[in-house]
Motif scaffolding. Structure first.
Motif, PDB file in Angstrom:
ATOM      1  N   LEU A   8       9.598   7.082  -7.774  1.00  0.00           N
ATOM      2  CA  LEU A   8       8.797   8.189  -8.288  1.00  0.00           C
ATOM      3  C   LEU A   8       7.498   7.696  -8.909  1.00  0.00           C
ATOM      4  CD1 LEU A   8      11.559  10.435  -9.900  1.00  0.00           C
ATOM      5  CD2 LEU A   8      10.308  10.844  -7.772  1.00  0.00           C
ATOM      6  N   ALA A   9       7.555   6.554  -9.597  1.00  0.00           N
ATOM      7  CA  ALA A   9       6.334   6.009 -10.189  1.00  0.00           C
ATOM      8  C   ALA A   9       5.314   5.648  -9.114  1.00  0.00           C
ATOM      9  CB  ALA A   9       6.674   4.779 -11.037  1.00  0.00           C
ATOM     10  N   LYS A  10       5.795   5.044  -8.020  1.00  0.00           N
ATOM     11  CA  LYS A  10       4.891   4.699  -6.924  1.00  0.00           C
ATOM     12  C   LYS A  10       4.317   5.953  -6.259  1.00  0.00           C
ATOM     13  CE  LYS A  10       7.057   0.256  -5.797  1.00  0.00           C
ATOM     14  NZ  LYS A  10       7.771  -0.517  -4.757  1.00  0.00           N
ATOM     15  N   VAL A  11       5.158   6.980  -6.116  1.00  0.00           N
ATOM     16  CA  VAL A  11       4.681   8.240  -5.530  1.00  0.00           C
ATOM     17  C   VAL A  11       3.583   8.843  -6.388  1.00  0.00           C
ATOM     18  CG1 VAL A  11       5.333  10.608  -4.979  1.00  0.00           C
ATOM     19  CG2 VAL A  11       6.813   8.731  -4.288  1.00  0.00           C
ATOM     20  N   VAL A  12       3.776   8.838  -7.709  1.00  0.00           N
ATOM     21  CA  VAL A  12       2.759   9.392  -8.619  1.00  0.00           C
ATOM     22  C   VAL A  12       1.458   8.605  -8.520  1.00  0.00           C
ATOM     23  CG1 VAL A  12       2.176   9.755 -11.044  1.00  0.00           C
ATOM     24  CG2 VAL A  12       4.433  10.380 -10.211  1.00  0.00           C
ATOM     25  N   ILE A  13       1.564   7.277  -8.444  1.00  0.00           N
ATOM     26  CA  ILE A  13       0.353   6.446  -8.363  1.00  0.00           C
ATOM     27  C   ILE A  13      -0.419   6.732  -7.078  1.00  0.00           C
ATOM     28  CG2 ILE A  13      -0.467   4.072  -8.124  1.00  0.00           C
ATOM     29  CD1 ILE A  13       1.837   3.238  -9.972  1.00  0.00           C
ATOM     30  N   VAL A  14       0.290   6.742  -5.941  1.00  0.00           N
ATOM     31  CA  VAL A  14      -0.381   6.969  -4.656  1.00  0.00           C
ATOM     32  C   VAL A  14      -0.999   8.364  -4.609  1.00  0.00           C
ATOM     33  CG1 VAL A  14      -0.055   7.128  -2.164  1.00  0.00           C
ATOM     34  CG2 VAL A  14       1.111   5.342  -3.439  1.00  0.00           C
ATOM     35  N   SER A  15      -0.226   9.374  -4.989  1.00  0.00           N
ATOM     36  CA  SER A  15      -0.751  10.744  -4.943  1.00  0.00           C
ATOM     37  C   SER A  15      -1.889  10.938  -5.935  1.00  0.00           C
ATOM     38  CB  SER A  15       0.371  11.746  -5.223  1.00  0.00           C
ATOM     39  OG  SER A  15       0.956  11.508  -6.496  1.00  0.00           O
ATOM     40  N   GLY A  16      -1.831  10.250  -7.084  1.00  0.00           N
ATOM     41  CA  GLY A  16      -2.912  10.352  -8.065  1.00  0.00           C
ATOM     42  C   GLY A  16      -4.214   9.775  -7.535  1.00  0.00           C
ATOM     43  N   ILE A 279      -5.973   0.320   1.900  1.00  0.00           N
ATOM     44  CA  ILE A 279      -5.680  -0.498   0.713  1.00  0.00           C
ATOM     45  C   ILE A 279      -4.338  -0.080   0.099  1.00  0.00           C
ATOM     46  CG2 ILE A 279      -6.417  -1.000  -1.639  1.00  0.00           C
ATOM     47  CD1 ILE A 279      -9.312  -0.812  -0.625  1.00  0.00           C
ATOM     48  N   ILE A 280      -4.125   1.231  -0.022  1.00  0.00           N
ATOM     49  CA  ILE A 280      -2.867   1.722  -0.587  1.00  0.00           C
ATOM     50  C   ILE A 280      -1.693   1.295   0.284  1.00  0.00           C
ATOM     51  CG2 ILE A 280      -1.543   3.810  -1.090  1.00  0.00           C
ATOM     52  CD1 ILE A 280      -4.170   5.157  -1.842  1.00  0.00           C
ATOM     53  N   PHE A 281      -1.838   1.445   1.595  1.00  0.00           N
ATOM     54  CA  PHE A 281      -0.754   1.098   2.515  1.00  0.00           C
ATOM     55  C   PHE A 281      -0.408  -0.386   2.419  1.00  0.00           C
ATOM     56  CE2 PHE A 281       0.935  -0.164   6.642  1.00  0.00           C
ATOM     57  CZ  PHE A 281       1.920   0.790   6.843  1.00  0.00           C
ATOM     58  N   CYS A 282      -1.416  -1.244   2.453  1.00  0.00           N
ATOM     59  CA  CYS A 282      -1.170  -2.690   2.421  1.00  0.00           C
ATOM     60  C   CYS A 282      -0.614  -3.135   1.066  1.00  0.00           C
ATOM     61  CB  CYS A 282      -2.457  -3.448   2.729  1.00  0.00           C
ATOM     62  SG  CYS A 282      -3.063  -3.202   4.416  1.00  0.00           S
ATOM     63  N   SER A 283      -1.025  -2.478  -0.014  1.00  0.00           N
ATOM     64  CA  SER A 283      -0.583  -2.879  -1.350  1.00  0.00           C
ATOM     65  C   SER A 283       0.893  -2.586  -1.564  1.00  0.00           C
ATOM     66  CB  SER A 283      -1.409  -2.159  -2.418  1.00  0.00           C
ATOM     67  OG  SER A 283      -2.777  -2.487  -2.296  1.00  0.00           O
ATOM     68  N   LEU A 284       1.387  -1.487  -1.004  1.00  0.00           N
ATOM     69  CA  LEU A 284       2.757  -1.072  -1.278  1.00  0.00           C
ATOM     70  C   LEU A 284       3.720  -1.326  -0.133  1.00  0.00           C
ATOM     71  CD1 LEU A 284       2.126   2.311  -3.111  1.00  0.00           C
ATOM     72  CD2 LEU A 284       2.615   0.091  -4.111  1.00  0.00           C
ATOM     73  N   ALA A 285       3.244  -1.330   1.101  1.00  0.00           N
ATOM     74  CA  ALA A 285       4.160  -1.413   2.245  1.00  0.00           C
ATOM     75  C   ALA A 285       4.520  -2.844   2.617  1.00  0.00           C
ATOM     76  CB  ALA A 285       3.560  -0.703   3.461  1.00  0.00           C
ATOM     77  N   PHE A 286       3.565  -3.777   2.477  1.00  0.00           N
ATOM     78  CA  PHE A 286       3.822  -5.156   2.907  1.00  0.00           C
ATOM     79  C   PHE A 286       4.442  -5.957   1.770  1.00  0.00           C
ATOM     80  CE2 PHE A 286       0.468  -3.923   5.911  1.00  0.00           C
ATOM     81  CZ  PHE A 286       1.072  -4.304   7.094  1.00  0.00           C
ATOM     82  N   VAL A 287       5.509  -6.690   2.083  1.00  0.00           N
ATOM     83  CA  VAL A 287       6.166  -7.566   1.124  1.00  0.00           C
ATOM     84  C   VAL A 287       6.344  -8.932   1.761  1.00  0.00           C
ATOM     85  CG1 VAL A 287       7.374  -5.735  -0.108  1.00  0.00           C
ATOM     86  CG2 VAL A 287       8.444  -6.773   1.882  1.00  0.00           C
ATOM     87  N   VAL A 288       6.268  -9.963   0.955  1.00  0.00           N
ATOM     88  CA  VAL A 288       6.439 -11.323   1.453  1.00  0.00           C
ATOM     89  C   VAL A 288       7.918 -11.590   1.641  1.00  0.00           C
ATOM     90  CG1 VAL A 288       6.090 -13.770   0.962  1.00  0.00           C
ATOM     91  CG2 VAL A 288       4.341 -12.105   0.330  1.00  0.00           C
ATOM     92  N   GLN A 289       8.276 -12.017   2.828  1.00  0.00           N
ATOM     93  CA  GLN A 289       9.667 -12.321   3.151  1.00  0.00           C
ATOM     94  C   GLN A 289       9.969 -13.745   2.724  1.00  0.00           C
ATOM     95  OE1 GLN A 289      11.819 -10.178   4.599  1.00  0.00           O
ATOM     96  NE2 GLN A 289      13.492 -11.616   4.441  1.00  0.00           N
TER      97      GLN A 289
END
Length: 550
Positions: A8-16, A279-289
């Motif tokens: 929910l926190a991530k959703v609020v940040i992205v939508s904000g 920028i939003i997509f790359c910041s939240l969607a990609f994670v280092v394996q």
């Protein structure tokens, strides 16, 4: 923070961020269709991006492992009866959130039912391909999907009402009810997010802008604006899900009708959202394996690879070669791979899964039984869990059965890769059941579970390289075909030096394997020390080193 609160926190940040861009660059401009789809895109992107986990993997350097192998040993998970009870407690925050969301959904359903009831109790006229709902209970005209609601006492012949009818026809043709129902569902399920409520209000107003623009095309704007004012004063809005002709705020609707058509930087305003969304997509969607599990204390260290002596000694004539292991599907099982399998979301998510699902058996509690259960399993080339069993001394009391149960119920893993193809890999997962709360340090003052564990200088890759370059498979062990895992215990001092290096565990393999494992640890360079409350402390580690013929 629970997974729900994190999401929910991530959703609020992205939508904000996305709504902030709309408010500063797009609001009160005349490209209404663009703004309509932008707000819908904002809601969808805000909900989906925080759920994405796209791994970024980096293949390690190829190494020679002709005579060596590796069984990956995952971090030990510690469970006490108290921890099991705590994991089974009700999450009241989730219950409260779900209750409010359920009430919001019920409110939407109630509004939908009111509209259906009005349709059933009104006179219907079919005007292909739409339905006209006539009733004296209807104040201002409004529309809902393929239905246009009209006061039965109003006359269609006047120019004023013909424009109003065209206005409602635009709502039906543009399918604005789909947008409204979608945003009602989003705000009901994510009621805590204020930006979704702002988006819903803006989207409803944009619908009116679109309908006003098409209804007044080629007509008198001033006369149409007067009709909006009169209808707003004479009626009230009872249905949240519908498109109302008298939708407020009236002032902004009239300003849009009379605003200049010249737009400065119109296309630039719309295109700037593309880099922002990227920028939003790359910041939240990609994670280092992570390539390997971090080297930790006795319960956390991964096994490493042993380089055999060159050239290898010839096998004895009567010695039997080691048989390859196969899974239930007949595929060869690897004990060392370039890219190991991983639990969805990483080791942190694995720990959460186990803490949520595992239960300390009552029989074990009654009999005061505890200990570490080693669960061996295979992650198949498709990520399925296969061949789950326990290894080592049986503890009893249902501990083995509980450990096997929770491993079998795991979701699919990301499969390991060798030479670019997915392969089956064997894993060991230690699960320690203890009746006492695990202590951070032993009676000698040496920590075993500090806040930050020690790490080899340069990381896992450098540790792997050190072992490959320096260790030698003892000749006696080669001649006798002796293999197995040697656990080496040592203390990483506050200055990073290694002390008290010795074999750990009850099982002795012999033939020089323990001595060689101790020697290679003794010549290691200084480590990064463990830390407790920011202060470097002495920490006991155990490094499992597996000698095997492969």
């Amino acid at each position: 923070m629970t997974p729900l609160l994190t999401y929910l926190a991530k959703v609020v940040i992205v939508s904000g961020i996305l709504y902030g861009y709309y408010y500063l660059a797009l609001r009160n401009n005349r490209f209404h269709q663009w703004n309509r789809y932008y707000l819908l895109f904002c809601a969808i992107l805000s909900l989906i991006v925080p759920l994405l986990r796209i791994p970024l993997q980096f293949a390690p350097e190829e190494t020679s492992n002709s005579y060596t192998g590796q069984v990956l040993l995952l971090r030990e998970q510690v469970f006490t009866p108290a921890a099991a009870a705590e994991a089974g407690r009700t999450d009241w925050a989730f219950v409260l959130y779900s209750l409010v969301a359920l009430l919001c959904v019920a409110r939407v359903a109630w509004g939908y039912w009111k509209i259906l009831r009005l349709i059933r109790h009104s006179r219907l006229e079919f005007i292909r391909p739409y339905w006209l709902v006539l009733s004296d209970k209807i104040g201002a005209p409004f529309s809902f999907f393929r239905y246009i609601f009209w006061n039965s006492d109003s006359r269609f012949e006047t120019p004023e009402y013909r424009k109003i009818f065209r206005h409602e026809m635009v709502h039906v043709q543009e399918r604005h009810s789909n947008d409204k129902l979608f945003m009602e569902a989003v705000t009901a399920l994510c009621w805590v997010n204020p930006f979704f409520h702002l988006m819903k209000a803006e989207l409803a107003l944009i619908h009116e802008f679109i309908a006003d623009k098409k209804a007044v095309a080629g007509g008198d704007v001033a006369e149409y604006a007067q009709s909006i004012l009169q209808m707003a004063l004479q009626s009230r809005h009872d249905f949240q899900l519908t498109n109302n002709f008298s939708h407020h705020p009236i002032k902004r609707r009239i300003l849009m009708l009379t605003a200049s058509r010249r737009l400065r930087f119109s296309y630039l305003r719309r295109l700037l959202i593309l880099p922002l969304a990227a920028i939003i997509f790359c910041s939240l969607a990609f994670v280092v394996q992570e390539q390997q599990v971090e080297t930790r204390a006795a319960q956390t260290a991964p096994a490493d690879t042993i380089k055999p002596p060159p050239p290898p000694a010839p096998p004895r004539p009567n010695a039997k070669p080691a048989k390859p292991v196969f899974d239930s599907g007949g595929n060869e099982v690897f004990t060392f791979v370039e890219i190991p399998p991983s639990f969805p979301g990483g080791e942190a998510e694995l720990a959460k899964y186990l803490s949520t699902n595992i239960r300390y058996p009552k029989e074990a509690v009654d009999k005061n039984l505890s200990g570490t259960v080693f669960v061996s399993f295979i992650v198949s080339a498709k990520g399925k869990i296969d061949s789950v069993r326990t290894v080592g001394t049986k503890k009893g009391g249902g501990l083995e059965e509980e450990a096997i149960r929770v491993v079998k119920e795991m979701p699919d893993w990301r499969p390991g890769k060798q030479n670019g193809r997915q392969v089956a890999v064997m894993f060991n997962l230690p699960i320690r059941f203890t009746l006492a709360k695990p202590e951070k340090k032993g009676p000698d003052g040496v920590y075993t579970r500090p806040e930050k564990m020690p790490s080899y200088t340069g990381g896992e890759g450098e540790l792997h390289q050190h072992l490959r370059s320096n260790i030698r498979y003892p000749k006696e062990a080669l001649d006798k075909r002796v293999n197995g895992t040697v656990l080496v215990s040592f203390v990483v001092m506050p200055d990073g030096s290694l002390k008290d290096v010795k074999p750990a565990g009850d099982k002795v393999l012999g033939s020089g394997l323990e001595e060689e494992a101790v020697r290679i640890v003794n010549i290691m360079p200084a480590w990064e020390p463990g830390r407790e409350k920011g202060e470097a402390i002495a920490t006991r580690m155990v490094l499992p080193i597996r000698f095997s013929f492969q």
